[in-house]
Structures are given as C-alpha cells and as structure tokens.
Design a protein around this motif. Structure first.
Motif, short mmCIF file in Angstrom:
data_model
loop_
_atom_site.label_atom_id
_atom_site.label_comp_id
_atom_site.label_asym_id
_atom_site.label_seq_id
_atom_site.Cartn_x
_atom_site.Cartn_y
_atom_site.Cartn_z
N ASP A 118 0.82 -1.20 0.00
CA ASP A 118 0.00 0.00 0.00
C ASP A 118 0.86 1.25 0.00
O ASP A 118 0.61 2.20 -0.75
CB ASP A 118 -0.91 0.01 1.23
CG ASP A 118 -2.25 -0.61 0.92
OD1 ASP A 118 -2.47 -0.88 -0.27
OD2 ASP A 118 -3.04 -0.82 1.85
N ILE A 119 1.88 1.23 0.86
CA ILE A 119 2.78 2.39 0.92
C ILE A 119 3.47 2.57 -0.43
O ILE A 119 3.54 3.67 -0.97
CB ILE A 119 3.81 2.20 2.05
CG1 ILE A 119 3.10 2.12 3.40
CG2 ILE A 119 4.82 3.34 2.04
CD1 ILE A 119 4.02 1.78 4.54
N PHE A 120 3.95 1.47 -0.97
CA PHE A 120 4.63 1.53 -2.27
C PHE A 120 3.71 2.13 -3.32
O PHE A 120 4.09 2.98 -4.10
CB PHE A 120 5.03 0.13 -2.73
CG PHE A 120 6.32 -0.36 -2.13
CD1 PHE A 120 7.21 0.53 -1.56
CD2 PHE A 120 6.64 -1.70 -2.16
CE1 PHE A 120 8.39 0.08 -1.02
CE2 PHE A 120 7.82 -2.14 -1.61
CZ PHE A 120 8.70 -1.26 -1.04
N GLU A 121 2.50 1.63 -3.33
CA GLU A 121 1.60 2.05 -4.40
C GLU A 121 1.27 3.52 -4.28
O GLU A 121 1.19 4.23 -5.27
CB GLU A 121 0.33 1.21 -4.36
CG GLU A 121 -0.50 1.49 -5.58
CD GLU A 121 -1.63 0.51 -5.74
OE1 GLU A 121 -2.09 -0.01 -4.72
OE2 GLU A 121 -2.02 0.30 -6.87
N GLU A 122 1.10 3.96 -3.04
CA GLU A 122 0.76 5.35 -2.82
C GLU A 122 1.89 6.25 -3.34
O GLU A 122 1.64 7.29 -3.95
CB GLU A 122 0.56 5.55 -1.31
CG GLU A 122 -0.51 6.53 -0.89
CD GLU A 122 -1.81 6.39 -1.65
OE1 GLU A 122 -2.20 7.39 -2.24
OE2 GLU A 122 -2.44 5.30 -1.64
N VAL A 123 3.13 5.83 -3.12
CA VAL A 123 4.26 6.69 -3.48
C VAL A 123 4.70 6.48 -4.92
O VAL A 123 4.97 7.43 -5.65
CB VAL A 123 5.43 6.43 -2.52
CG1 VAL A 123 6.64 7.24 -2.93
CG2 VAL A 123 5.04 6.77 -1.11
N THR A 124 4.79 5.22 -5.33
CA THR A 124 5.42 4.94 -6.62
C THR A 124 4.42 4.60 -7.70
O THR A 124 4.75 4.66 -8.87
CB THR A 124 6.39 3.76 -6.49
OG1 THR A 124 5.62 2.57 -6.29
CG2 THR A 124 7.32 3.93 -5.33
N GLY A 125 3.23 4.20 -7.32
CA GLY A 125 2.26 3.84 -8.33
C GLY A 125 2.29 2.39 -8.72
O GLY A 125 1.52 1.96 -9.56
N GLY A 126 3.19 1.63 -8.14
CA GLY A 126 3.24 0.21 -8.47
C GLY A 126 3.33 -0.62 -7.21
O GLY A 126 3.92 -0.18 -6.23
N ARG A 127 2.74 -1.79 -7.23
CA ARG A 127 2.79 -2.62 -6.04
C ARG A 127 4.05 -3.47 -6.02
O ARG A 127 4.78 -3.52 -5.04
CB ARG A 127 1.58 -3.55 -6.00
CG ARG A 127 0.30 -2.89 -5.55
CD ARG A 127 -0.88 -3.72 -5.97
NE ARG A 127 -0.77 -5.10 -5.56
CZ ARG A 127 -1.17 -5.57 -4.37
NH1 ARG A 127 -1.73 -4.76 -3.51
NH2 ARG A 127 -1.03 -6.82 -4.05
N LEU A 128 4.30 -4.13 -7.14
CA LEU A 128 5.42 -5.06 -7.19
C LEU A 128 6.56 -4.46 -8.01
O LEU A 128 7.71 -4.48 -7.61
CB LEU A 128 4.93 -6.36 -7.82
CG LEU A 128 5.81 -7.55 -7.67
CD1 LEU A 128 5.89 -7.95 -6.22
CD2 LEU A 128 5.27 -8.70 -8.48
N ILE A 129 6.19 -3.95 -9.16
CA ILE A 129 7.16 -3.31 -10.05
C ILE A 129 6.96 -1.82 -9.87
O ILE A 129 5.94 -1.29 -10.29
CB ILE A 129 6.89 -3.71 -11.50
CG1 ILE A 129 6.82 -5.22 -11.65
CG2 ILE A 129 7.90 -3.09 -12.42
CD1 ILE A 129 8.10 -5.93 -11.55
#
Lengths: 213, 358, 148, 521
Positions: free
Chosen positions: D295-306
């Motif tokens: 969730d944190i990744f997606e919020e900041v980078t826009g991607g969950r895994l990649i």
C-alpha cells in the motif's frame, strides 16, 4: 439474447461485451431445445463458479497471483481458492509470467494434460505479447501462439483486483458456453493426437507418436 | 428420549406385510443403502463447505461468499463441475486397478460411515464386534491409495502411495490401542452398547486421565489416518504436486476428495461415540433441571454437535501446523504414540481392575 | 541433564510449543477479517492516484488533444508499445505546413508501465490513469486508439 | 576499476596465487566479447578478510575456438558461471567437468551474447518438442566428497535404472520455473542435476540495444522482490559513471525504500517457506502484513510489485505528504506481528524439527560458492554489502549485521526474521529526518556514459546484487552484466543437499530463498 450476470457489476460496465455477444450469437445458431438450454444454464452455473486454477507462475505476475489468493483479496470468495498442483484436476491455467522458448513446450504439455473443459487466462504483458521482453531472442511473444487464450488481463503486473476482474470475465465466458454439442471441446481428439509434443526421454517402445513418424 | 428404532421396526413390519420376507429384506437393504449413501454425500458437502469457511476464518479471510448467500451453494457448484469434468485415461497405466482405486477408497469410508450411531436406533450396522469391524473396514482404504499410486504410472504418485502405506499402517496401531483402552473400560465392542454405557457419564469423564490421554492420542492418530496436515505427506502439495492422486481427474479425483473429508467425519464421529458419549446428552449429576433440558435436545443433534466440534478441532490443528517429514511421522508413532498408548492401556486396565473409574 | 532433552521433557516442550501455535490461530479465528470484497466495494475502494493501469490522452470538450506528434514517446518506448501516424496539414492562415497527429495507437497488451513516455512528453499530452478493469476476450481489443 | 589482463599461459598459475593470497570470494565472472580483439572474461575477486577487491581479465583471440582454463576447482561457484559463459559466448573452459549449456536449450544454434550472433527466427524457431537430455552430463554427486577433477573423469549419467524424479519446471515448491532432476534412493536424494533457463529472458543482450533509462525498466523484473535495490544499483552505477551527485533527500528516500523492499521480500520469504513446509496459515499471515507495505509503495510509486521508482539522478516522484506517518504506523504494526509468526511457526516444534540441522552450508563453502545475503550470513560469513561497501546512507545509520553460525535451514530462516527487525530499526532512524530538497537532479535528455568500465553493488533482498557496465561512449552499454543473487545459491545446492530427503529439498529450497528470474535473467 441471454446476458451472463455477475454479482455487483452490471453487464454494461464490463469491457468487451461485443466479443462476448458475437460468441453468444455464434453458439446459439444451432441451439433450439429449451430443456437442453436450461440444463446448460445449470451446468454453466456450476462450472463458472468452480474454476480451479493450476498453480502456474513463472515470474512477477505469479506473486500478484499469490496476493490474490491471500487474505486481502481472497479469491476464495468466488470459489477459486482450490488451486490444484496437478494439471489433471485444474480447470484453468493462469499463465502468469514470461514464457520463454525453453518453457513453451512445457506450457503446451501442461495444457494438454488438463482435462476438458479447460480455459486459459493470459496474465500480464509477458503472457499477452512478450511485454517488456518482446525484443528478446528467448521469449515467446504471446502465449496465444501456442495455446488458445480465453481472457487477456493486461498490466505489468496487473493489480489483484484486475486479476479478479479478469476471472469474472472468464466466468461470463463460461456462462454462455454450451455443454451439449460439439462446440464444447476446444480441440478435437484428432488435433490432440497431432499436437507437436514429442516425449523424447522415454524408451521408444512406449512412444507412440515417435513411432508414427 | 426418542428411539428411532420404532420407525424402522414399523417400516419393516409394513414391508413384511405386503411382500415375502426375503423380498422385504432386499427392499430394506436397498433403502438403507440409499439412505446411507445420500447421508454420506450430504455430510461430505457440509464438510467441504465447513472446511473452506473454517480455514478462511483461521486465515483472517472470508472464504466462499459469492455463490448463494454466504457462499452456501459453493460446494454444489463444485459438485456439478466435477461430475461433468473429463476423466482422463492414462496411457501405460494399469487400467483396471487405476479405475478401481477410487471406488475402494470410497467403499471403505462408506462402510465405516455406516457404523456411526447417529441416534438411538439410528445406525446401520450394529453387531457385537462393531469396533473391530470399524478397524477392519477403515484399514482397507489404504489399499485403494496404494493401488492408485501404483497404477497411475507416475513417480510422484508412487512416492505418495508408499508414504501413505507406511504412515497409515503405522497409525492404525495407535488407533487400535486407543479403542482398546475404551473397550477395556466398557467391556463391550458393540457400538450401541458402548453408547448405552455412557448414559451415566461420558467415557472421557468416567475414565479421567487414561481416557483423556487415549482421546488425545486418538485425535493425533486419527488425523494421520485421514492424511490431513500435519500428516498430509501422501499428497504433500509442495513436494509431490498432488501425491497419490496426481493423475486422477474429474469424478475419480472427486472420490478421493470426498473420501478424505468423510474419513475426517468418521474419525470425529468415532471419537465422539467412544469418548464423548455419542448421542447421549450432557448430564451433570445434581443439576436435575439442567439435565432435563438437555434431554429434550434430540440425540442426533447431540451426536452431530459433538462430531462437528471434534472436526473443528481437527481443522484447527490442520490449519495451524506445518507438515512433518516422513521419518518424523514414523518416529512420532513408534517412539512416542505407541509406547505412551501401551502404558496408557496398562493404566486403564489397572484402573478398571482396582475400580478407579466412575 | 537438561530437562528439555529428556523423553518427558521433549514431549512437554513439544506440547507447549504446539499449544502456543494453536492459541495464536484461535485468536485470529475470532479477530475481524481483513478481506476487501472487490466487486462489491467498487464504488468506495481507494486506488492510488499514481497507480499506472493504462495510458490515456487528455482531451478537452471538443475532443482536441495537446499532442504535437513529435514522436518522442514512441521513440523512447522500450518495446514499441506506442505507434504514431502523422500527416502534414497546411495551415490556411500562414501557409506553413505542419505535422499533426492522425492516429495514436497504444498497445495495452505489451505496455510495461515504465513511465518513460510520460516523462519525455514535452506537452504533458499523455498520462497514466488508474482504471484497472481492462481484461478482454480478444487480443485486438487491447490495441487502443487514444486520440479521437 | 580496470582489470589487469593476464596472459592465457600464466592464467592458472596467477589465479592459484591469488587464491593463496586470500582472494577467496569470486564476486562475479563476466563473459566478454571484445569484437576483433577476441572473447574473454573478467573475474572480480574479493578478499573477505581484508575487503580488498581486484579484477582480473583474460582474453583469447580466436573467436571460433576460444579456450580458457577453468577455475572452478579454485572457486566452486565458477562452475556455473563458466557454464553460463560457455552458453552465452561459446568459450570452452578447459578441464571443466561439465561443459553444458546452462540456460538455453541444448539444440540452440549460436551463442546469443556474441556481437555476431544471428538473431533470425529461422535459426532458432520456437521448438515445441521436448528438449532431449544431453548425453554427457555430470550430475552432482551428493553422497561423496570427491574432488572435481576426479569427477570429471567419470562423466556418469543419471542412469535409467535409478529412481529419477523431476522437481519442476512447473512445481509448487520451486518458486517459479527451476528444474531439479533428482535420483532418489527411497526418500533420500542421491544425485541432483539442476536445469536453469526456463525463464531466461535475455535481459543482458536486450540491454545492449536499449538506452540507459530504458534498461532501468527491465531491472525491476529481474528479482521482482528486490526491485528497488536492483534499480538502485543500476542508477548508482550510471550516476557514478556520468558524475552526478544525487541530493540528500533522494538518498534518504532510496534507503528507506530499499529497506521497505527488504522487509517486503523477507515477509514473502517467510510466507513461502511456511507454505512449502505446509503451514498455509502462516503464509496468509505473511501476505496480510506484506499488503501494508505494498500500500505504501503504491501510494508513493504507483506500483505494487514493479515500482519504477528510482531514475537516473533521483526518484520518479516525490514522496507523498503522509508517507512518513504511514511508514511509522506500519513499523509499529509490523513489530507486533513478528511475535505472531514466531508463535505460530518459528517456535513450533515441527518447524524446528524440519529445519534444525537440515541443509548445512559451512562458512568455507558459502564463500567458495559466493552465497551472499541471508544464506551466507546464516553460515557465519559477514557478507553484507551495506557494511562491506557502504552506499547511500548505510554508513550513517546504526544497524547490526545479523550473523548466525550453524548454516542450517533454521538459521537461514532466523536471519531473515531478525533482518526484518533490523530494517525497521534503520527506517525508524531515517524517517523523521528526511531533509527538504529536490527529489531529482536534472540530467541530460540523452545519457551517454564515457568510455570505461564501471561497477556498483548493493545489498539486494537476497544477496549482493552487482552491476557491471562496459561503455564505449554510446547511449547504450557495450556490455551490461548483472550479478545474480540466486545463481551461487543453486550452485551450492548439491553441497547442501548432502544426506537430505525429498522433503528437505523443499525446506532447503525455501530457506535459500532464490528468485528464478534473477538466476536466469
């Protein structure tokens, strides 16, 4: 025309209804019997709600597939959680990840080992078209070159909801199929026999296909 | 308490009135078989649904939700699918044995299922060596598994089958010893009499310490008998793909699947019959009004309640622990369960001789 | 001798460790579940603004876009996801001929969402949106024409 | 660092001397095609005692008949590295016991990383028949510890009369598409033969045609569980080469992201290890908590895994305003959950029985095989790149390198659990002090790296991830090599598997924690 219904998403909001409708039109051409069609509906209800997938993952998308199975997205809600490790018991194969030249015959073989009715979902760019590795010398550009694909889920990797959405698309497709009649089987027996997989590491006496050649 | 045998006797009487007794017997046999198989299938469906929901709850997720309200129809969908799924025939397999194996497994579990006392007078097979029959009938299930592994012409299946042979034959011993402990205590092997003997108190309370130990050992060994985690080596998913039933598809696989769940039901059913009083209600001496209320609850509900509680405990265990390794499975049995079980049997005998049971 | 290593000690230690495990799962059994019910929560669910699910071209009310057909995005794409067809149009007022966009095709089926095209675009004509419901039955449906 | 070229005649002697001088860790072995100057290889060596690094190169002029003496008896890991180079360049390593292709099918035509490789479809169409097993192959003997040279003489195959099973390429426990060919004796494993390449995507060859920003997109997909670190390594290498200094803020963001990624990866490791041992509930618990990082990744980078987050000169986008708050909240949550994993899985008697004393990798072997990361540290080898060659902010934060000494599965497992705690510790030191500033420095639109050789290494989630670039001043590299984190681990597999059972193979595979796309690249 019958419209396959999915809980919580209205028919109109689904993508690619055109392809589905043309499929229905094609399938319904020969069908007249009402009783048979009711039976078909019942069977399709069973089939579409019990799509057990083969645990097949080659790369990144496989991790997202695991995430779909885990607590937060929980595909058990749809009844998909019984992932089978043996292709014999699986109903669908989710091709999650890059398929390379070396893997291609293995994938084909897995597909051939599955029992009818069987479905293929291409997950992510790699499985759809080769994706990021389109230009590579060792990557198959799209699994539809070797096995028939029912649903394409784009993304790199698609987020878990997108995968669930793809599975619902597949449910819709299953719901319009006919069990009675020969449209059911994706490949005729003849085709299966002609399939290019040749097993090379068994004694020749056991290898019918090789002997035929 | 309602005695179900009044109904069966009435039906029997009616049939004998309208046809010769030989024919009546035949009709009864068919009727009973039908009922038994129907009940078997029904419980299998309930069990599969329960497993999926309980497992989901332990894993902080919801489980089937979308097919019918709360996913109640999920298993029916699976059954429909399974029934029309293609059954693949395998080249170079032993066709006869390959097709026979799933039926053997199901047959063994149906036979054992018939011995369960669902209520007073509501059991199919009841003769003086009931416990012995249960042991015998349940132990030829392993034959089906061995045949399945052997005839599939698949190496994973073969390993799974051999593992299962080693495991099930070992654990049969522990089950036997635990059942023997109860037989020693009650002095009978007939199922109905065993339940009857618990009218004034369940065996687990009557037999106190040795009975509790026997109960625990029985649960462990029973879990192993049904090939469920932490003893699911014959079909260890991460090692052997699907173990002995790797090559089975469609309904043949469905039989293995159903038999696994029903074996669990049977293990739990026997546990509740022998240790938790079968269909006998819970009585606490001194609380007469409480006891009367308990008496109003039908025996079938008591039996199923206890059985499903035991099943829930077994599921709890299954969804908590990792899998053992085959040598550890065998050493657990031979180094721990059997010696403790034997010692426990000795204590129980001593208790019976000295009159230390209630 | 260490009690843990004796026969009885081992049995007791094992039972204790097993009960701890059972206790933990039992607590989980009764805690509220974390599952998000996806199709049911479509209206309320939160998807990050930055999530990249599909490339789109921002269009104004007349269907015009900001694209100047420079071709930078197509050139910078690592795997040829974007193809641009241009045509030359002569401006009637000035008489100069100018390259304009005819067709902007984007293949969702092989996009790797690396954002290079968005980064390189001088006019911010393209961006990613977070509409992820894109699964289709037909491969050709994934090749999308972005301009109208 | 520029390598010293050694004459082919003195090569063996020189390498043996180096080993005697304490150069015991072969960090990387890079195959090279220098065009007309011939084929060759670059050996990156490290002295684990002193931390001294050198690079040695060898070149042979003949392109059609290139021969190099093997060093796989000096550094065991070279065995697979040399097979890789044979596969990619067609260089034959003399006295190598098992000169087979490593990644590509044995009926593949040509050697793809050569500059004169013909990529036409006609030569290498998609072959749908199964690969035939090659005649000469040496399965790794597990039962006895014979010297490699002796083994070379007896090129005994896995015979038909042995009980052979294939674990993989499609198998739930191989975490992808790796294939083990096992010869069994009952439940015990007698021999193992490892087949890689089922997910060989040819990233290194592709990179030679792509520009540097385009290559960045591929690094995420190498080891998708250390996507941040992989990208960090390449960005670092390019920034070093073109001489940009990233801002303090970028360093903070990168370090925090790296550590979050490490926690993410270790949680997945824990989950998968538990699943492989049959504890499916623990698997779900791990994934449940991992979702919070995603969730944190997606919020900041826009991607969950990649995530596509690091770019040359900085990061793709600034962190969101509530980033610090969310990360702190997560750290607090995660600390509480570790006890749960321990209760339900780590301290469980069955887990301990399955893991303790199983699959022992000694310290010497770990170094000789170059098993870095958690697996190396479980064997007592302090191999953390964050300590050995600090980068980003790792020399400014206080953290402990987790080291265990038994080298068995249980230690490998514990290392990861403890590293989760350490990573949280690192994040907590940084999260409140992220300085203001630019998140990205301006770079030229077209990035050209000046001629030369550059390398950089980071501590990925499962070992040392290295990048080597040889540039000729173009906008794409002349040669780009990633050091795989997983290849050394599977190279050591046959050593670890000594006396193991089939079930142990699963436990060992799970705790070695390899990611196949990273091995195959």
């Amino acid at each position: 025309m019958k419209k396959p219904a999915i809980k919580s998403i209205p028919y109109e909001e689904f993508k690619d209804n055109e392809t589905l409708e043309s499929l229905i039109a094609e399938l319904n051409k020969e069908r007249t019997n009402v009783l048979v069609s009711k039976l078909d509906d019942l069977i399709n209800w069973g089939r579409s709600n019990s799509l057990w997938s083969l645990t097949f993952a080659t790369s990144c998308c496989g991790i997202e597939f695991m995430a779909v199975g885990a607590a937060r997205y929980d595909f058990a809600r749809f009844g998909f959680e019984v992932t089978r490790n043996s292709p014999r018991q699986a109903d669908l194969i989710m091709v999650a990840g890059t398929i390379t030249h070396k893997m291609a015959p293995v994938l084909k073989r897995l597909y051939d080992q599955m029992a009818e009715p069987k479905y293929v979902v291409a997950v992510g760019g790699c499985a759809i078209s080769g994706g990021p590795f389109k230009g590579s010398y060792h990557v198959l550009n799209g699994v539809d070159k070797i096995i028939p694909v029912d649903v394409y889920i784009p993304g790199c990797p698609p987020r878990p909801e997108a995968m669930l959405y793809g599975m619902m698309q597949l449910q819709r497709k299953v719901k319009v199929e006919n069990f009675f009649g020969d449209k059911n089987r994706k490949h005729s027996r003849k085709e299966m026999q002609d399939s290019p997989i040749i097993v090379t590491n068994v004694p020749d006496s056991l290898n019918e296909k090789k002997n035929q050649q | 308490m309602f005695d179900f045998s009044t109904i069966t006797t009435a039906i029997d009487q009616f049939l004998r009135d309208i046809m010769p007794s030989q024919a009546a017997l035949l009709v009864e046999c068919v009727l009973v078989a039908l009922c038994a198989v129907l009940a078997y299938v029904m419980f299998a469906i309930v069990m599969i649904f329960m497993e999926r929901k309980v497992c989901a709850a332990f894993q902080c997720r919801l489980g089937p939700m979308r097919v019918g309200p709360w996913g109640l129809l999920q298993v029916f969908a699976d059954v429909f699918k399974m029934l029309i799924k293609e059954i693949i025939s395998i080249n170079n397999s032993d066709k006869v044995l390959y097709n026979l194996a799933p039926y053997l497994v199901v047959m063994s579990s149906v036979l054992t299922f018939c011995c369960l006392p669902f209520g007073e007078g509501l059991l199919v097979l009841d003769f003086n060596i009931g416990i012995f029959f249960i042991m015998a009938a349940s132990s030829f299930g392993v034959l089906g598994i061995l045949l399945a592994g052997w005839s599939s012409n698949n190496k994973f299946s073969m390993i799974g089958a051999v593992r299962s042979g080693a495991q099930m034959i070992s654990y049969e011993l522990s089950i036997g010893i635990c059942l023997l402990t109860i037989v020693v205590m009650s002095g009978t092997m007939q199922i109905s009499e065993l339940v009857e003997a618990q009218r004034d108190g369940w065996f687990i309370f009557k037999g106190h310490l040795p009975a509790v130990i026997a109960f625990i050992i029985y649960l462990i060994a029973g879990n192993a008998e049904t090939n469920r985690a932490p003893f699911d080596l014959p079909e260890a998913e991460s090692e052997l793909t699907a173990g002995f039933h790797t090559e089975y598809s469609g309904m043949h696989f469905g039989f293995f699947y159903v038999a696994e769940f029903m074996n669990l039901f049977i293990v739990a059913g026997i546990a509740s019959t022998l240790f938790l009083g079968g269909w006998m209600p819970l009585h606490i001496s001194g609380f007469d009004s409480f006891n009367t209320i308990m008496d109003y609850i039908p025996g079938v509900i008591w039996f199923l309640g206890k059985t499903f509680f035991v099943i829930w405990v077994l599921m709890w265990i299954r969804w908590t622990f990792p899998r053992l390794r085959i040598d550890q499975v065998v050493s657990l049995e031979w180094k721990y369960l059997v010696p403790i079980g034997l010692l426990n049997l000795l204590i129980m005998t001593l208790c019976v001789v000295m009159g230390w049971i209630f | 001798m260490d009690f843990k290593k004796t026969y009885i000690g081992r049995v007791i230690y094992s039972l204790v460790s097993l009960t701890t495990g059972l206790k933990t799962t039992l607590i989980e059994f009764f805690t509220p579940k974390v599952t998000e019910q996806y199709p049911e929560n479509r209206k309320t669910q939160h998807i990050s603004e930055r999530h990249r699910a599909m490339l789109y071209m921002s269009l104004d009310e007349n269907g015009n876009n900001k694209c100047i057909a420079c071709g930078l995005c197509a050139n910078t794409c690592p795997n040829g996801t974007i193809t641009i067809k241009t045509k030359m149009v002569t401006d009637e007022e000035t008489g100069k001929s100018k390259k304009v966009l005819e067709e902007y095709t984007y293949d969702l089926g092989c996009c790797m969402f690396c954002q290079l095209c968005v980064n390189v675009c001088p006019k911010d004509a393209i961006a990613f949106n977070n509409k992820y419901e894109n699964a289709v039955f037909d491969r050709s449906k994934l090749v999308i024409k972005l301009n109208k | 660092m520029n390598p010293t070229f050694i004459d082919i005649k003195e090569f063996r002697q020189h390498m043996e001397n180096l080993r005697r001088k304490g150069m015991d860790f072969l960090r990387d072995l890079i195959g090279m095609d220098w065009g007309d100057e011939g084929l060759g290889a670059i050996y990156a060596l490290e002295n684990t005692a002193t931390g001294e690094n050198i690079q040695v190169a060898i070149r042979c002029e003949s392109r059609d008949n290139a021969h190099i003496p093997t060093v796989c008896d000096i550094w065991s890991v070279a065995e697979l590295y040399e097979r890789e180079i044979y596969d990619f360049y067609g260089i034959i390593f003399d006295h190598h016991p098992d000169m087979r292709r490593l990644y590509l099918r044995n009926d593949w035509v040509g050697h793809p990383l050569r500059k004169d490789y013909d990529e036409s479809e006609a030569l290498n169409p998609i072959r749908m028949e199964n690969e035939s097993p090659e005649d000469v192959q040496r399965p790794y003997e597990i039962a006895e510890e014979a010297q490699l040279k002796e083994l070379a003489k007896q090129t005994n195959k896995i015979h038909g009369d042995q009980y052979i099973i294939n674990i993989g390429p499609q198998h739930p426990a191989t975490h992808g598409v790796l294939r083990f060919r096992l010869a069994l004796d009952g439940e015990e494993i007698r021999k193992i033969d490892i087949h890689c390449g089922y997910i060989h995507r040819g990233i290194e060859k592709m990179s030679e045609k792509l520009t540097y920003p385009q290559i960045l997109a591929l690094t995420d997909r190498l080891d998708y569980l250390s996507a941040h670190q992989n990208r960090h390594a390449l960005c670092m290498c390019i920034e070093k080469a073109i001489g940009i200094e990233v801002t303090e803020r970028t360093q903070y963001i990168r370090t925090i992201m790296d550590e979050l990624q490490r926690i993410d990866s270790h949680l997945l490791f824990l989950s998968c290890a538990a699943m492989d041992l049959g504890a499916i509930t623990t698997f779900i618990y791990g994934f449940r908590d991992r979702e919070k990082i995603l969730d944190i990744f997606e919020e900041v980078t826009g991607g969950r895994l990649i995530q596509n987050y690091n770019v040359i000169g900085g990061v793709q986008a600034d962190i969101t305003p509530d980033f610090a708050h969310k990360v702190k909240e997560y750290c607090k949550y995660q600390k509480g959950k570790i006890k749960e994993y321990n209760d339900v899985f780590t301290n469980n008697i069955i887990t301990q029985k399955r893991m303790i004393g199983v699959g022992v990798l000694t310290r010497e072997d770990a170094i000789s095989y170059g098993c870095t990361g958690g697996s190396g540290r479980a064997s007592g080898w302090a191999c953390d790149v964050r300590k050995r060659h600090p980068y980003a902010l790792y020399d400014k934060v206080d953290f402990k390198e987790i080291i265990y000494n038994n080298g068995d599965c249980y230690d490998r497992f514990l290392v990861r659990i403890d590293e989760i705690k350490e990573s949280i510790h690192i994040i907590e030191q940084l999260i409140d002090n992220i300085p203001e500033g630019d998140y990205k420095v301006k770079t030229k639109p077209i990035i050209r790296i000046p001629e030369g050789r550059y390398s950089a290494a980071v501590e990925g989630s499962r070992g040392e991830f290295g990048v080597f670039i040889e540039s000729r001043g173009e906008k794409s590299p002349y040669r780009l090599k990633f050091r795989p984190m997983g290849l050394p681990l599977i190279a050591a597999m046959h050593k670890i598997l000594k006396g193991a059972k089939v079930a142990d193979l699963i436990a060992i595979g799970a705790t070695l924690d390899y990611v196949i796309p990273d091995i195959d690249r």
